[in-house]
Design a protein around this motif. Sequence first.
Motif, short mmCIF file in Angstrom:
data_model
loop_
_atom_site.label_atom_id
_atom_site.label_comp_id
_atom_site.label_asym_id
_atom_site.label_seq_id
_atom_site.Cartn_x
_atom_site.Cartn_y
_atom_site.Cartn_z
N ILE A 26 57.26 135.15 -80.45
CA ILE A 26 57.00 133.91 -81.17
C ILE A 26 55.49 133.72 -81.21
O ILE A 26 54.85 133.43 -80.20
CB ILE A 26 57.68 132.72 -80.48
CG1 ILE A 26 59.20 132.92 -80.48
CG2 ILE A 26 57.32 131.41 -81.19
CD1 ILE A 26 59.96 131.79 -79.82
N ILE A 27 54.95 133.89 -82.38
CA ILE A 27 53.51 133.77 -82.56
C ILE A 27 53.16 132.36 -83.04
O ILE A 27 54.03 131.59 -83.43
CB ILE A 27 52.98 134.82 -83.55
CG1 ILE A 27 53.63 134.63 -84.92
CG2 ILE A 27 53.24 136.23 -83.02
CD1 ILE A 27 53.08 135.57 -85.98
N LYS A 28 51.91 132.06 -83.01
CA LYS A 28 51.43 130.77 -83.49
C LYS A 28 51.58 130.71 -85.01
O LYS A 28 51.23 131.65 -85.70
CB LYS A 28 49.97 130.59 -83.09
CG LYS A 28 49.39 129.25 -83.47
CD LYS A 28 47.96 129.13 -83.01
CE LYS A 28 47.35 127.80 -83.42
NZ LYS A 28 45.94 127.68 -82.98
N PRO A 29 52.15 129.64 -85.56
CA PRO A 29 52.33 129.57 -87.01
C PRO A 29 51.00 129.54 -87.76
O PRO A 29 50.02 128.95 -87.27
CB PRO A 29 53.11 128.27 -87.21
CG PRO A 29 52.80 127.44 -86.01
CD PRO A 29 52.62 128.41 -84.88
N VAL A 30 51.00 130.17 -88.91
CA VAL A 30 49.81 130.19 -89.74
C VAL A 30 49.68 128.85 -90.45
O VAL A 30 50.66 128.32 -91.00
CB VAL A 30 49.89 131.33 -90.78
CG1 VAL A 30 48.64 131.37 -91.64
CG2 VAL A 30 50.07 132.67 -90.06
N SER A 31 48.50 128.29 -90.44
CA SER A 31 48.28 127.00 -91.08
C SER A 31 48.43 127.15 -92.59
O SER A 31 47.91 128.09 -93.19
CB SER A 31 46.89 126.48 -90.74
OG SER A 31 46.62 125.29 -91.45
N PRO A 32 49.16 126.25 -93.26
CA PRO A 32 49.31 126.33 -94.72
C PRO A 32 47.98 126.27 -95.46
O PRO A 32 47.84 126.83 -96.54
CB PRO A 32 50.18 125.12 -95.05
CG PRO A 32 50.94 124.84 -93.80
CD PRO A 32 50.00 125.17 -92.69
N SER A 33 46.98 125.59 -94.87
CA SER A 33 45.68 125.50 -95.53
C SER A 33 44.98 126.85 -95.59
O SER A 33 44.15 127.08 -96.49
CB SER A 33 44.79 124.49 -94.79
OG SER A 33 44.63 124.87 -93.43
N GLU A 34 45.32 127.77 -94.67
CA GLU A 34 44.74 129.11 -94.72
C GLU A 34 45.37 129.96 -95.81
O GLU A 34 44.70 130.82 -96.39
CB GLU A 34 44.91 129.80 -93.36
CG GLU A 34 44.23 129.08 -92.20
CD GLU A 34 44.47 129.78 -90.89
OE1 GLU A 34 45.02 130.91 -90.91
OE2 GLU A 34 44.09 129.23 -89.83
N LEU A 35 46.64 129.73 -96.11
CA LEU A 35 47.32 130.51 -97.13
C LEU A 35 47.11 129.94 -98.52
O LEU A 35 46.99 130.69 -99.50
CB LEU A 35 48.82 130.56 -96.84
CG LEU A 35 49.23 131.21 -95.51
CD1 LEU A 35 50.73 131.07 -95.30
CD2 LEU A 35 48.83 132.67 -95.49
N PHE A 36 47.06 128.62 -98.62
CA PHE A 36 46.94 127.96 -99.92
C PHE A 36 45.74 127.02 -99.89
O PHE A 36 45.84 125.90 -99.37
CB PHE A 36 48.22 127.17 -100.25
CG PHE A 36 49.48 127.95 -100.03
CD1 PHE A 36 49.86 128.96 -100.91
CD2 PHE A 36 50.29 127.69 -98.94
CE1 PHE A 36 51.02 129.68 -100.70
CE2 PHE A 36 51.45 128.40 -98.72
CZ PHE A 36 51.81 129.41 -99.62
N PRO A 37 44.60 127.44 -100.40
CA PRO A 37 43.41 126.58 -100.39
C PRO A 37 43.62 125.26 -101.12
O PRO A 37 43.14 124.22 -100.68
CB PRO A 37 42.35 127.45 -101.09
CG PRO A 37 42.86 128.85 -100.95
CD PRO A 37 44.34 128.76 -100.99
#
Length: 248
Positions: free
Chosen positions: A30-41
């Motif tokens: 279980i990894i740390k979730p990727v922030s949506p702001s990093e994927l979608f500017p």
Amino acid sequence: QNILTVCFSVGYSAVALNHVIDFKEKKQEIIKPVSPSELFPSLPIVQGTSKRIKVLTRLTLVVSDPSHCNLLRSTSANIRLYDIIAVFPKTEKLFHIACTTLDVDLVCINVTEKLPFYFRRPPVNMAIDRGIYFELLYTPAIKDSTMRRYTISNAISLMQICKGKVSFQSENRALELRGPYDVANLGLLFGLSESEAKAAVSTNCRATMLHGETRKTACGVVYTVKKPRKVEEEETTVPACKKAKTQA
């Protein structure tokens, strides 16, 4: 980005980025979730509104052994970072554990094959009392005749017990995504009433989001709802002189 664009174009106001962990595969962590702001500017604006689409993070655990549930019982820092936690039980025993003891927001139901067990009322009722909803994947029902038969059969057997406490999920393909009204129409085939089918793509999803916030805060969440004015209250606010004229 393409899937997100399709979601907001068909009318969805919130989506969840799903991170699936299957314990049958090796080296699953279980990894740390990727922030949506990093994927979608820049997030797109929901069609017909001035608000931007809301992107959540979700963790789905596919469990096939009771020992896999220990990960959810542990206080992992990364688990608490996800907005929604779902569990996909493979056996009747694990389904009972998920409904009665696990601290999750959703219990996923397999619809691609005949279930090896029957849904029993006590664990389902306990899950409903705990605020847990059940989730069905509607995509197999629109792409294959055999899976469509299993999907409708498993969904009807669940709807007879769960009292409409269900939500629908799509797969991560833009071509297999359907709008909210189309998904609500599919709910009618699954044995839901018209109001329950609409709730499966609206209020039930919102309740799952609020349940996830409650789990993360360990206290609770409060949201306000505008109360409609009753006819009697409106009549009392009318002056007596005007009321006499109208009655005359």
